[in-house]
Design a protein around this motif. Structure first.
Motif, PDB file in Angstrom:
ATOM      1  N   GLU A  54     -22.757 -44.839  -8.854  1.00 15.27           N
ATOM      2  CA  GLU A  54     -21.506 -44.162  -9.738  1.00 15.27           C
ATOM      3  C   GLU A  54     -22.287 -43.304 -10.647  1.00 15.27           C
ATOM      4  OE1 GLU A  54     -22.030 -47.503 -12.472  1.00 15.27           O
ATOM      5  OE2 GLU A  54     -21.983 -47.445 -10.296  1.00 15.27           O
ATOM      6  N   SER A  55     -21.428 -42.118 -10.518  1.00 11.33           N
ATOM      7  CA  SER A  55     -21.601 -40.904 -11.621  1.00 11.33           C
ATOM      8  C   SER A  55     -20.556 -41.209 -12.408  1.00 11.33           C
ATOM      9  CB  SER A  55     -21.740 -39.650 -11.026  1.00 11.33           C
ATOM     10  OG  SER A  55     -22.798 -39.477 -10.127  1.00 11.33           O
ATOM     11  N   VAL A  56     -20.373 -40.898 -13.800  1.00 10.44           N
ATOM     12  CA  VAL A  56     -19.573 -41.040 -14.677  1.00 10.44           C
ATOM     13  C   VAL A  56     -19.655 -39.935 -15.750  1.00 10.44           C
ATOM     14  CG1 VAL A  56     -18.396 -42.755 -16.384  1.00 10.44           C
ATOM     15  CG2 VAL A  56     -19.573 -43.646 -14.356  1.00 10.44           C
ATOM     16  N   ALA A  57     -18.457 -39.284 -16.116  1.00 15.87           N
ATOM     17  CA  ALA A  57     -18.536 -38.292 -17.253  1.00 15.87           C
ATOM     18  C   ALA A  57     -18.164 -39.197 -18.485  1.00 15.87           C
ATOM     19  CB  ALA A  57     -17.456 -37.458 -17.084  1.00 15.87           C
ATOM     20  N   ASP A  58     -19.390 -39.331 -19.300  1.00 17.71           N
ATOM     21  CA  ASP A  58     -19.286 -39.993 -20.594  1.00 17.71           C
ATOM     22  C   ASP A  58     -18.522 -39.076 -21.625  1.00 17.71           C
ATOM     23  OD1 ASP A  58     -20.348 -42.549 -19.504  1.00 17.71           O
ATOM     24  OD2 ASP A  58     -22.450 -41.724 -20.088  1.00 17.71           O
ATOM     25  N   ILE A  59     -17.420 -39.449 -22.336  1.00 16.20           N
ATOM     26  CA  ILE A  59     -16.965 -38.811 -23.404  1.00 16.20           C
ATOM     27  C   ILE A  59     -17.182 -39.493 -24.556  1.00 16.20           C
ATOM     28  CG2 ILE A  59     -14.654 -37.798 -24.104  1.00 16.20           C
ATOM     29  CD1 ILE A  59     -15.498 -37.004 -21.059  1.00 16.20           C
ATOM     30  N   VAL A  60     -18.451 -38.893 -25.348  1.00 13.71           N
ATOM     31  CA  VAL A  60     -18.871 -39.326 -26.241  1.00 13.71           C
ATOM     32  C   VAL A  60     -17.680 -39.267 -27.562  1.00 13.71           C
ATOM     33  CG1 VAL A  60     -20.745 -39.644 -27.929  1.00 13.71           C
ATOM     34  CG2 VAL A  60     -21.315 -39.242 -25.326  1.00 13.71           C
ATOM     35  N   ARG A  61     -17.725 -40.127 -28.262  1.00 19.17           N
ATOM     36  CA  ARG A  61     -16.624 -40.021 -29.585  1.00 19.17           C
ATOM     37  C   ARG A  61     -17.368 -40.857 -30.670  1.00 19.17           C
ATOM     38  NH1 ARG A  61     -10.978 -41.976 -27.730  1.00 19.17           N
ATOM     39  NH2 ARG A  61     -11.182 -40.028 -26.870  1.00 19.17           N
ATOM     40  N   THR A  62     -17.464 -39.961 -31.667  1.00 18.42           N
ATOM     41  CA  THR A  62     -18.110 -40.519 -32.915  1.00 18.42           C
ATOM     42  C   THR A  62     -16.874 -40.223 -34.011  1.00 18.42           C
ATOM     43  OG1 THR A  62     -19.228 -38.360 -33.309  1.00 18.42           O
ATOM     44  CG2 THR A  62     -20.293 -40.104 -32.361  1.00 18.42           C
ATOM     45  N   PRO A  63     -16.719 -40.994 -34.989  1.00 18.54           N
ATOM     46  CA  PRO A  63     -16.087 -40.802 -36.214  1.00 18.54           C
ATOM     47  C   PRO A  63     -16.064 -39.608 -36.594  1.00 18.54           C
ATOM     48  CG  PRO A  63     -17.203 -42.908 -36.257  1.00 18.54           C
ATOM     49  CD  PRO A  63     -17.614 -42.396 -35.018  1.00 18.54           C
ATOM     50  N   ASN A 101     -15.590 -36.652 -35.606  1.00 13.97           N
ATOM     51  CA  ASN A 101     -16.182 -35.474 -34.768  1.00 13.97           C
ATOM     52  C   ASN A 101     -15.158 -35.181 -33.455  1.00 13.97           C
ATOM     53  OD1 ASN A 101     -18.466 -34.759 -36.321  1.00 13.97           O
ATOM     54  ND2 ASN A 101     -19.255 -36.594 -35.898  1.00 13.97           N
ATOM     55  N   PRO A 102     -15.392 -33.855 -32.876  1.00 12.97           N
ATOM     56  CA  PRO A 102     -14.739 -33.741 -31.630  1.00 12.97           C
ATOM     57  C   PRO A 102     -15.299 -34.559 -30.571  1.00 12.97           C
ATOM     58  CG  PRO A 102     -15.890 -32.025 -32.280  1.00 12.97           C
ATOM     59  CD  PRO A 102     -15.955 -32.699 -33.488  1.00 12.97           C
ATOM     60  N   ASP A 103     -14.545 -34.895 -29.358  1.00  9.70           N
ATOM     61  CA  ASP A 103     -15.335 -35.621 -28.343  1.00  9.70           C
ATOM     62  C   ASP A 103     -16.219 -34.476 -27.746  1.00  9.70           C
ATOM     63  OD1 ASP A 103     -13.603 -37.537 -28.803  1.00  9.70           O
ATOM     64  OD2 ASP A 103     -12.188 -37.411 -27.113  1.00  9.70           O
ATOM     65  N   VAL A 104     -17.364 -35.191 -27.084  1.00 12.41           N
ATOM     66  CA  VAL A 104     -18.346 -34.292 -26.418  1.00 12.41           C
ATOM     67  C   VAL A 104     -18.513 -34.951 -24.885  1.00 12.41           C
ATOM     68  CG1 VAL A 104     -20.830 -33.465 -26.537  1.00 12.41           C
ATOM     69  CG2 VAL A 104     -19.373 -33.729 -28.500  1.00 12.41           C
ATOM     70  N   PRO A 105     -18.397 -34.359 -23.983  1.00 21.22           N
ATOM     71  CA  PRO A 105     -18.694 -34.919 -22.456  1.00 21.22           C
ATOM     72  C   PRO A 105     -20.077 -34.637 -22.229  1.00 21.22           C
ATOM     73  CG  PRO A 105     -17.567 -32.467 -22.323  1.00 21.22           C
ATOM     74  CD  PRO A 105     -17.662 -32.722 -23.959  1.00 21.22           C
ATOM     75  N   HIS A 106     -20.725 -35.902 -21.687  1.00 20.77           N
ATOM     76  CA  HIS A 106     -22.100 -35.752 -20.980  1.00 20.77           C
ATOM     77  C   HIS A 106     -22.136 -36.386 -19.733  1.00 20.77           C
ATOM     78  CE1 HIS A 106     -24.030 -35.111 -25.022  1.00 20.77           C
ATOM     79  NE2 HIS A 106     -23.170 -35.963 -25.663  1.00 20.77           N
ATOM     80  N   PRO A 107     -22.952 -35.761 -18.624  1.00 17.23           N
ATOM     81  CA  PRO A 107     -23.050 -36.229 -17.685  1.00 17.23           C
ATOM     82  C   PRO A 107     -23.697 -37.899 -17.808  1.00 17.23           C
ATOM     83  CG  PRO A 107     -23.950 -34.143 -17.544  1.00 17.23           C
ATOM     84  CD  PRO A 107     -23.731 -34.913 -18.969  1.00 17.23           C
ATOM     85  N   GLY A 108     -23.191 -38.723 -17.059  1.00 22.36           N
ATOM     86  CA  GLY A 108     -23.427 -40.271 -17.076  1.00 22.36           C
ATOM     87  C   GLY A 108     -23.238 -41.169 -15.913  1.00 22.36           C
ATOM     88  N   GLY A 109     -23.317 -42.387 -16.083  1.00 21.01           N
ATOM     89  CA  GLY A 109     -23.268 -43.228 -14.965  1.00 21.01           C
ATOM     90  C   GLY A 109     -24.637 -43.954 -14.657  1.00 21.01           C
ATOM     91  N   SER A 110     -24.723 -45.332 -15.108  1.00 24.64           N
ATOM     92  CA  SER A 110     -26.300 -45.748 -14.784  1.00 24.64           C
ATOM     93  C   SER A 110     -27.093 -45.318 -13.554  1.00 24.64           C
ATOM     94  CB  SER A 110     -25.936 -47.260 -15.020  1.00 24.64           C
ATOM     95  OG  SER A 110     -27.561 -47.762 -14.714  1.00 24.64           O
ATOM     96  N   PRO A 111     -26.359 -45.338 -12.385  1.00 24.30           N
ATOM     97  CA  PRO A 111     -27.232 -44.773 -11.298  1.00 24.30           C
ATOM     98  C   PRO A 111     -27.531 -43.467 -11.292  1.00 24.30           C
ATOM     99  CG  PRO A 111     -25.316 -46.407 -10.452  1.00 24.30           C
ATOM    100  CD  PRO A 111     -25.241 -46.031 -11.751  1.00 24.30           C
ATOM    101  N   ALA A 112     -26.597 -42.575 -11.794  1.00 22.61           N
ATOM    102  CA  ALA A 112     -26.968 -41.010 -11.847  1.00 22.61           C
ATOM    103  C   ALA A 112     -27.901 -41.020 -12.835  1.00 22.61           C
ATOM    104  CB  ALA A 112     -25.749 -40.269 -12.195  1.00 22.61           C
ATOM    105  N   ASN A 113     -27.855 -41.653 -14.043  1.00 19.37           N
ATOM    106  CA  ASN A 113     -28.853 -41.354 -14.999  1.00 19.37           C
ATOM    107  C   ASN A 113     -30.270 -41.695 -14.424  1.00 19.37           C
ATOM    108  OD1 ASN A 113     -26.817 -40.648 -16.875  1.00 19.37           O
ATOM    109  ND2 ASN A 113     -26.742 -42.825 -17.955  1.00 19.37           N
ATOM    110  N   VAL A 114     -30.456 -42.762 -13.559  1.00 20.19           N
ATOM    111  CA  VAL A 114     -31.789 -43.034 -13.182  1.00 20.19           C
ATOM    112  C   VAL A 114     -32.327 -42.138 -11.973  1.00 20.19           C
ATOM    113  CG1 VAL A 114     -32.937 -44.910 -11.600  1.00 20.19           C
ATOM    114  CG2 VAL A 114     -31.287 -45.621 -13.325  1.00 20.19           C
TER     115      VAL A 114
END
Length: 313
Positions: A9-18, A20-33
């Motif tokens: 899988e490839s996954v769009a990681d929507i990174v959320r921190t207290p 701060n605005p949400d930040v999208p990052h490309p992700g998904g373990s296989p896609a990262n590898v």
């Protein structure tokens, strides 16, 4: 011939921190590898599912920019998977997923020297059956690796998941798991004991990452421990995937990929070789956690970090 084929899988990681605005990052373990392997100069293809949507374009551009060849099963109308990644004050990540995986049986061009399976795609129906079937067919000419990278919120009962995980382990020459993966799969069992039992299913080596405590490698000849590489942690997203990419890259450098190398793996993965793999993979993971998102090092960054003793970053 492609050096590596990654399936998953490839996954769009929507990174959320207290605060701060949400930040999208490309992700998904296989896609990262796959991305990490391409960053390390390996000819890499990724068989995955991406939608014709903003998240799909983000991930596709990210992977293509590193040189990853994108493959699909030709399905139309799929949505790009997403995950909301919430970071606590220490940078540790928790996940909330919206992921479907419906991969159909597919042939891939030009047999790869190595096939890597990972995470949700290897265990989640209905697509997992196509993943394992393809890996079993390609195993005649390729070595195989597997990282369970468990996501319990997306899985069914532990017993059923465990059966599927152990099928993947049995297909593999190299397995990497985190201590957290093993704690969910085998509650109360020491990671080293699980790794030894997995060796009985077929792999030549099992690597276990231990977070801030480093990593260990277990073979039939014994075990080797890799010391942690100390860094200031930005977040832990993609750390295990960077470890996996660098471990596979190191094996390829040593001529340990491809089915012809399979019989040589037990002898070739001796103590010094395992120590080298653990150190190089641990350094790649440390560089990744020192910056935001799943952003693994390229060849030059990793070489520079390895040339300087002491903490990274």
């Amino acid at each position: 011939m492609t050096d590596f084929l990654v399936i998953g899988e490839s996954v769009a990681d929507i990174v959320r921190t207290p605060g701060n605005p949400d930040v999208p990052h490309p992700g998904g373990s296989p896609a990262n590898v796959a991305y990490g392997l391409a960053r390390l100069g390996r000819r890499t293809a990724l068989l995955t599912q991406l939608g014709q949507d903003e998240a799909g374009r983000l991930i596709g551009g990210h992977l293509a920019g590193a040189g990853v060849e994108l493959l699909s099963d030709g399905q139309q109308g799929v949505a790009t998977p997403t995950a909301v990644v919430t970071l606590d004050g220490r940078g540790a990540a928790s996940y909330d997923f919206d992921i479907g995986w419906t991969l159909r049986p597919v042939d891939v061009p030009a047999g790869p020297r190595h096939v890597h399976l990972g995470s949700i795609a290897a265990v989640r129906a209905p697509g997992a059956a196509a993943v394992l079937d393809l890996a079993a067919r390609l195993r005649a000419t390729a070595t195989v690796s597997y990282d369970p990278n468990m996501r319990p919120a997306l899985l069914g009962a532990r017993a059923g998941t465990l059966v599927q995980v152990e099928r993947c382990v049995a297909l593999s020459d190299l397995v990497k798991a985190s201590d957290e993966d093993l704690a969910w799969l085998y509650p109360g069992e020491p990671p080293g004991e699980v790794a030894r039992r997995w060796l009985g299913l077929g792999p030549a080596a099992v690597f276990v990452t231990l977070g801030a405590d480093g990593a260990l490698a277990v073979t039939r000849a014994g075990r080797v421990t890799g010391a942690p590489v100390r860094v200031e942690v930005a977040d832990t997203v993609g750390a295990g995937d960077a470890f996996m990419s660098a471990a596979l890259d190191t094996m390829a450098t040593r001529g340990l990929t491809g089915a012809a190398a399979r019989s040589a793996l037990p002898a070739a993965l001796d103590g010094p070789a395992l120590a080298r793999i653990l150190h190089r993979a641990g350094t790649a993971a440390a560089l990744t956690v020192a910056r935001a998102g799943a952003n693994p090092p390229d060849t030059a960054e990793l070489a520079a970090a390895l040339a300087v003793p002491g903490p990274v970053g």
